[in-house]
Design a protein around this motif. Structure first.
Motif, short mmCIF file in Angstrom:
data_model
loop_
_atom_site.label_atom_id
_atom_site.label_comp_id
_atom_site.label_asym_id
_atom_site.label_seq_id
_atom_site.Cartn_x
_atom_site.Cartn_y
_atom_site.Cartn_z
N TYR A 74 -14.92 34.20 73.07
CA TYR A 74 -14.74 32.75 72.91
C TYR A 74 -15.59 32.08 73.98
N ILE A 75 -16.58 31.29 73.54
CA ILE A 75 -17.45 30.60 74.50
C ILE A 75 -17.07 29.12 74.45
N GLY A 76 -16.45 28.63 75.50
CA GLY A 76 -16.00 27.23 75.56
C GLY A 76 -17.00 26.39 76.35
N CYS A 77 -17.64 25.43 75.69
CA CYS A 77 -18.66 24.62 76.35
C CYS A 77 -18.14 23.21 76.56
N GLY A 78 -17.99 22.79 77.80
CA GLY A 78 -17.51 21.45 78.09
C GLY A 78 -16.04 21.29 77.74
N LEU A 79 -15.25 22.29 78.08
CA LEU A 79 -13.79 22.22 77.89
C LEU A 79 -13.14 22.22 79.27
N SER A 80 -12.14 21.34 79.47
CA SER A 80 -11.49 21.31 80.78
C SER A 80 -10.52 22.49 80.93
N GLY A 81 -10.02 23.01 79.79
CA GLY A 81 -9.06 24.13 79.85
C GLY A 81 -7.63 23.66 79.72
N SER A 82 -7.40 22.68 78.85
CA SER A 82 -6.04 22.14 78.70
C SER A 82 -5.09 23.18 78.11
N VAL A 83 -3.80 23.01 78.45
CA VAL A 83 -2.76 23.90 77.94
C VAL A 83 -2.77 23.88 76.41
N GLN A 84 -2.95 22.69 75.85
CA GLN A 84 -2.89 22.57 74.39
C GLN A 84 -4.07 23.26 73.71
N HIS A 85 -5.23 23.24 74.36
CA HIS A 85 -6.37 23.96 73.77
C HIS A 85 -6.13 25.47 73.89
N PHE A 86 -5.68 25.90 75.05
CA PHE A 86 -5.44 27.32 75.26
C PHE A 86 -4.35 27.88 74.35
N ALA A 87 -3.42 27.02 73.93
CA ALA A 87 -2.36 27.48 73.02
C ALA A 87 -2.96 28.07 71.74
N GLY A 88 -4.16 27.62 71.39
CA GLY A 88 -4.78 28.09 70.14
C GLY A 88 -5.78 29.20 70.32
N MET A 89 -6.14 29.56 71.58
CA MET A 89 -7.19 30.58 71.72
C MET A 89 -6.95 31.54 72.88
#
Ligand SMILES: Cc1cc2nc3c(=O)[nH]c(=O)nc-3n(C[C@H](O)[C@H](O)[C@H](O)COP(=O)(O)OP(=O)(O)OC[C@H]3O[C@@H](n4cnc5c(N)ncnc54)[C@H](O)[C@@H]3O)c2cc1C
Length: 319
Positions: free
Chosen positions: A259-274
């Protein structure tokens, strides 16, 4: 010996890779007899690759009531009839868009207990594991019934090969179409040629992507990697990407190898999905961004500089 059924999903290139983890889960430690159901008439073509993962019986499933391809109800009725005919104790499949639909219909027709989006299954104990509360807990759930039906999250189980001799059995289920539903058209999602939920590699752009056309730099990289392109909710809410590309708590749940995350702060809600991705790489200009505390590899840099360079390097390696 127990009999386990596996619903096989196929695409333009034959059997989808994510099926192999499901077959591995179905084999478990008891080495049951596996019946793999192919619904689109390509059973003979699928036989070889399925046999390399331990499927001895590939069932070419049809129905007396007509063509399976355009009727989800007829597919489910045929599948439910086959579960009874082959005396199966469990039916497994992918928790993909198609699997969620078909497994749920079949479970309802069989009056069988169903759990979707499982991370693992123990068929001997009739238990499944499933993540809850945005991935903060993993529950072990006992299913009481015969048969049981489980949808597994794509890529959650490492496929293990187990070559055997495969054969094709034809089964024409004695079921009719209720005529309530008909698939008229299937459209490709915006995440690219590779389905986001089943992709082995995903490259995602967050809020700083700043405009819909800027996803093109991720798409070019994705094309070489054979990856799907994702988006954060901030990017979707800003109108840079459609919701079909959103990863996270209120988007898609994914489990790729990379998973290559570009310009993501790393929110809990985003991480919940990946968060179940095997390797996470983050590109962020801010060395203190929370994502750097949650990734395997971090690149402190501007995504608009890093991604085109990565694409060029990959192109050079290919040529
Ligand atoms: C109920 C609820 C559900 C939610 N569901 C989801 C969900 O499903 N998915 C989801 O993603 N979010 C979801 N959110 C939103 C979530 O809380 C965050 O707001 C969102 O994930 C942030 O998106 P982002 O990381 O793209 O943007 P930001 O938080 O704005 O982060 C952008 C990052 O990019 C960095 N940056 C800036 N410019 C560049 C550049 N040029 N190159 C590299 N890095 C750069 C910045 O340093 C920053 O760290 C949800 C929120 C709630 C309340």
């Amino acid at each position: 010996m127990s009999n386990i059924g596996v619903l096989i999903e196929t695409g333009d290139d034959g059997v989808k890779e994510s099926n192999f983890g499901v077959i591995t889960a179905a084999r478990g430690s008891d080495d049951p007899e596996i019946h793999a159901f192919v619904l689109d008439g390509s059973a003979e073509a699928c036989k070889g690759v399925l046999a390399s993962y331990g499927v001895e019986k590939v069932v070419a499933l049809g129905a007396d009531g007509g063509d399976l391809s355009s009727s989800p109800d007829l597919q489910a009725a045929a599948l439910a009839a086959a579960v009874g005919h082959f005396n199966l104790t469990a039916l497994l499949g992918l928790s993909s868009a198609a699997g969620r639909d078909l497994l749920a219909r079949a479970a309802a027709m069989l009056d069988a207990p169903l759990v979707q989006d499982c991370l693992g299954v123990d068929l001997g104990a009739q238990t499944v594991t499933k993540s809850h509360f945005s991935g903060k807990t993993v529950a072990t759930i006992k299913l009481n019934g015969n048969p049981i039906v489980c949808g597994l999250r794509p890529n959650s189980i490492e496929p293990l090969s187990a070559p055997c001799e495969g054969s094709v059995i034809e089964y024409q289920a004695p079921v009719q179409d209720g005529g309530k539903l008909k698939i008229q058209e299937t459209k490709q999602s915006a995440s690219g040629a590779v389905d986001l939920a089943e992709a082995n590699i995903i490259i995602t752009g967050g809020r700083p992507i700043a405009a819909p056309e800027n996803y093109q730099i991720l798409r070019e990289c994705a094309q070489i990697l054979g990856a799907a392109v994702g988006a954060s909710r901030a990017a979707v809410d800003a109108g840079f990407a459609p919701h079909s590309m959103q990863v996270g708590q209120t988007g898609k749940t994914v489990s790729p190898k990379l998973y290559i995350g570009c310009g993501l702060s790393g929110s809990v809600q985003h991480f919940a999905g990946m968060k179940t991705s095997k390797i996470i790489v983050a590109v962020n200009t801010d060395k203190d961004a929370p994502i750097f505390g949650k990734c395997d590899y971090g690149i402190i840099a501007d995504l608009f500089e890093v991604v085109p360079v990565l694409t060029e390097v990959l192109k050079e390696q290919q040529s």
